[in-house]
Design a protein around this motif. Sequence first.
Motif, short mmCIF file in Angstrom:
data_model
loop_
_atom_site.label_atom_id
_atom_site.label_comp_id
_atom_site.label_asym_id
_atom_site.label_seq_id
_atom_site.Cartn_x
_atom_site.Cartn_y
_atom_site.Cartn_z
N GLU A 6 38.85 -45.55 -6.89
CA GLU A 6 38.53 -45.03 -8.22
C GLU A 6 37.08 -44.55 -8.26
O GLU A 6 36.23 -45.02 -7.50
N ARG A 19 35.38 -39.32 -17.47
CA ARG A 19 36.59 -38.95 -16.74
C ARG A 19 36.70 -39.84 -15.51
O ARG A 19 35.79 -39.86 -14.68
N SER A 21 38.76 -40.92 -12.05
CA SER A 21 39.62 -40.36 -11.03
C SER A 21 40.04 -41.44 -10.05
O SER A 21 39.30 -42.40 -9.82
N CYS A 22 41.21 -41.26 -9.47
CA CYS A 22 41.72 -42.20 -8.48
C CYS A 22 42.42 -41.39 -7.40
O CYS A 22 43.29 -40.57 -7.71
N ARG A 71 47.83 -35.85 -13.25
CA ARG A 71 47.91 -36.14 -11.82
C ARG A 71 48.07 -34.84 -11.04
O ARG A 71 48.54 -33.83 -11.56
N THR A 77 46.26 -37.66 -6.47
CA THR A 77 45.22 -38.14 -7.37
C THR A 77 45.77 -38.29 -8.79
O THR A 77 46.74 -37.62 -9.18
N HIS A 79 44.05 -38.82 -12.87
CA HIS A 79 42.81 -38.77 -13.65
C HIS A 79 43.04 -39.31 -15.05
O HIS A 79 44.16 -39.26 -15.57
N CYS A 95 43.18 -48.43 -11.34
CA CYS A 95 44.21 -47.45 -10.98
C CYS A 95 45.39 -48.20 -10.37
O CYS A 95 45.20 -49.16 -9.61
#
Length: 123
Positions: A6, A19, A21-22, A71, A77, A79, A95
């Motif tokens: 993440e 924001r 993200s992963c 995604r 990924t 988000h 995540c």
Amino acid sequence: QVQLVESGGGLVQTGRSLRLSCAASGNIFNINDMGWYRQAPEKQRNLVATITRGDSITYADSVKGRFTISRDNDKNTVHLQMNNLKPEDTAVYYCNAHVQTLSLDQLHELDLWGEGTQVTVSP
């Protein structure tokens, strides 16, 4: 081996945006549901939002209208766009992904978690 990493947490003031993200990496055959959960101090981990591979989405009532999950299946990924943040959104955000791996012609199902990223919203 598959892992989730993440990024994007931090400290912001009320009303601002972040924001998250992963990214999933490793021996991935397919990823089904992906999502975000959060855990505030001394509280249990709760769902924030989930998204299926076909983009069916579920949100917690507390974030509807403020958070957006998305995604990218090609990049593995997911988000989480968080707008109009409130102090009660302060938590560690995790995540989650339901990953399939292929080994020796057999599919294996994995329920994976990232290590978490801290989101702190000041009044």
